[in-house]
Design a protein around this motif. Structure first.
Motif, PDB file in Angstrom:
ATOM      1  N   TYR A  69     119.696  26.853  64.912  1.00  0.00           N
ATOM      2  CA  TYR A  69     119.894  25.555  64.266  1.00  0.00           C
ATOM      3  C   TYR A  69     119.179  24.462  65.050  1.00  0.00           C
ATOM      4  N   GLY A  70     118.586  23.517  64.318  1.00  0.00           N
ATOM      5  CA  GLY A  70     118.090  22.278  64.909  1.00  0.00           C
ATOM      6  C   GLY A  70     118.991  21.203  64.330  1.00  0.00           C
ATOM      7  N   GLY A 106     113.547  24.398  71.624  1.00  0.00           N
ATOM      8  CA  GLY A 106     114.426  25.013  70.634  1.00  0.00           C
ATOM      9  C   GLY A 106     113.680  25.498  69.406  1.00  0.00           C
ATOM     10  N   ASP A 107     114.414  26.140  68.510  1.00  0.00           N
ATOM     11  CA  ASP A 107     113.807  26.610  67.267  1.00  0.00           C
ATOM     12  C   ASP A 107     113.349  25.434  66.402  1.00  0.00           C
ATOM     13  N   GLY A 108     114.058  24.287  66.496  1.00  0.00           N
ATOM     14  CA  GLY A 108     113.637  23.107  65.738  1.00  0.00           C
ATOM     15  C   GLY A 108     112.297  22.603  66.264  1.00  0.00           C
ATOM     16  N   ASN A 133     118.574  29.163  68.908  1.00  0.00           N
ATOM     17  CA  ASN A 133     120.027  29.201  68.637  1.00  0.00           C
ATOM     18  C   ASN A 133     120.268  29.055  67.143  1.00  0.00           C
ATOM     19  N   GLU A 142     114.301  28.871  72.879  1.00  0.00           N
ATOM     20  CA  GLU A 142     115.727  29.225  72.803  1.00  0.00           C
ATOM     21  C   GLU A 142     116.137  29.094  71.344  1.00  0.00           C
TER      22      GLU A 142
HETATM   23 MG   LIG Z   1     118.039  25.067  67.957  1.00  0.00          MG
END
Ligand SMILES: [Mg+2]
Ligand SMILES: Cc1ncc(C[n+]2csc(CCOP(=O)(O)OP(=O)(O)O)c2C)c(N)n1
Length: 400
Positions: free
Chosen positions: A238-239, A206-208, A236, A234
């Motif tokens: 937000y983490g 994820g982006d986090g 999205n 991916e």
């Molecule tokens: Mg995320």
């Protein structure tokens, strides 16, 4: 707060209606009203927006597909959507316990990626794994059984929502430690190269997770040894409850590999994802790793304990739903190509609903694992694993 207009319009340069006009470049068969679609009939579809590339030439926006694939995308994504909505209800009625992270909103990534690869290629991901498992050929019964901790689950009911696996078709989980699956994925790609498999690994995060150190360490080795690894971020946005701009100095994740090429992809457009993954597979087999940043969105909160509305506005969520929803995008394409009527698609969704309900009923019949199962699948069999007391002098147990 995230820039609302940017989020909603980032992948939709024109309104949905005018967009569908430019998307259709093949002649639609007006007579073909049934689902007896022609597998060999090639359609060409334009991606929603161009790809943005870092250190490489981007692929074409024109994607080839068939009538069968287009309708298949609708069915698969609608099934994934329904599965996640049903999981939400099962959680609320306490039939699913513990962690549960839903994927609705992000379906185009799973479906588009699968359409570009084979089961010889490997996928590894984090805990938001239900739909990746379905994409790899996992069944609804296995998925719901796993979610409810039953014996017929894909991890024998011992993994739960975060630990779905399907090794026989190259799906290596299902991981709870943020970012930790990426070095494991690089290991899979090392094995593929070592064994001359001519296959690749998709390591999803994820982006986090994209800000973690281990990601860059693994990427260094992958680039140094030209491993066939595709890092799929991916994004999205937000983490958990932290927006990307609060966590990342540069949220241009496709560029974060510096010396490693990257591509930014509309992750709400299954055909853009397919095109990008096809391109990435060819690239990594010859030149080593690449990063694909999928610009996507999750509708649910981070997990079932997060209502998902305290750190973002309801307008933001409904705006993405209206402008960029991946299932609706495919529905419009199916209608524009006259492959089915609105009613036929609604009927298909009803069928899907029934399929999901039947699978849940079947999964509920599956028993819980035996207590003895607590000690299996922990260590590799035959390694003679022994458990000592705290003094490390006396063997207390030999694990099976
Ligand atoms: Mg995320
Ligand atoms: C090493 C580690 N740190 C923190 C956590 C707690 N945690 C679980 S998910 C998550 C957010 C990750 O966000 P992202 O990578 O963007 O993935 P997404 O949930 O959006 O798919 C965090 C901080 C964890 N599981 N592991």
């Amino acid at each position: 707060m995230m820039n609302l207009t940017k989020l909603i319009s980032s992948a939709s340069s024109s309104s949905a209606a005018s967009r569908s006009k430019t998307l259709i470049s093949s002649s639609s068969s007006l007579l073909n009203r049934s689902f007896s679609t022609d597998d060999s009939k090639v359609l060409t579809i334009e991606t929603s927006i161009p790809f943005t590339a870092h250190n490489c030439e981007p692929p074409s926006r024109t994607v080839e597909t068939t009538e069968k694939e287009l309708l298949g995308f609708f069915k698969e994504m609608a099934l994934m959507r329904r599965m996640e909505i049903a999981a939400d209800s099962l959680y609320k009625s306490k039939l699913i316990r513990g962690f549960c992270h839903l994927y609705d909103g992000q379906e185009a990534v799973a479906v588009g990626m699968e359409a570009a690869i084979t089961k010889k290629d490997c996928i590894i991901t984090a805990y938001r794994d239900h739909c990746i498992f379905l994409g790899r050929g996992g069944t609804l019964v296995e998925a719901f059984s796993e979610l409810m901790g039953r014996r017929d689950g894909c991890s024998k009911g011992k993994g739960g929502s975060m630990h779905f696996y399907k090794k026989d078709s190259g799906f290596y989980g299902g991981h709870g430690i943020v970012g930790a699956q990426v070095p494991l994925g690089i290991g899979l790609s090392f094995a593929q190269k070592y064994n001359k498999d001519e296959a690749v690994t998709f390591a999803m995060y994820g982006d986090g997770a994209a800000n973690q150190g281990q990601l860059f360490e693994a990427l260094n080795i992958a680039a140094l040894w030209d491993l066939p690894a595709i890092l799929v971020c991916e994004n999205n946005h937000y983490g958990m409850g932290t927006a990307e701009w609060r966590a990342a100095k540069s949220p241009a994740y496709y560029k974060r590999g510096d010396y490693v090429p990257g591509l930014k992809v509309d992750g709400m457009d299954a055909f853009a994802v397919k095109q990008a993954c096809k391109f990435a597979k060819e690239h990594v087999l010859q030149k080593g790793p690449i990063i694909l940043e999928m610009d996507t969105y999750r509708y649910h909160g981070h997990s079932m304990s997060d209502p998902g509305s305290t750190y973002r506005t309801r307008d933001e969520i409904s705006g993405v739903r209206q402008e960029r929803d991946p299932v609706e995008r495919i529905r419009k394409l199916v209608l524009a190509h006259d492959l089915a009527t609105e009613k036929e698609l609604k009927d298909m969704e009803k069928e899907i609903r029934k399929e999901v309900d039947d699978a849940i009923a079947q999964a509920k019949e599956s028993p819980m694992p035996e207590p003895s199962e607590l000690f299996t699948n922990v260590y590799v069999k035959g390694f003679g694993v022994e458990s000592y007391g705290a003094d490390r002098k006396e063997v207390r147990a030999v694990l099976p």
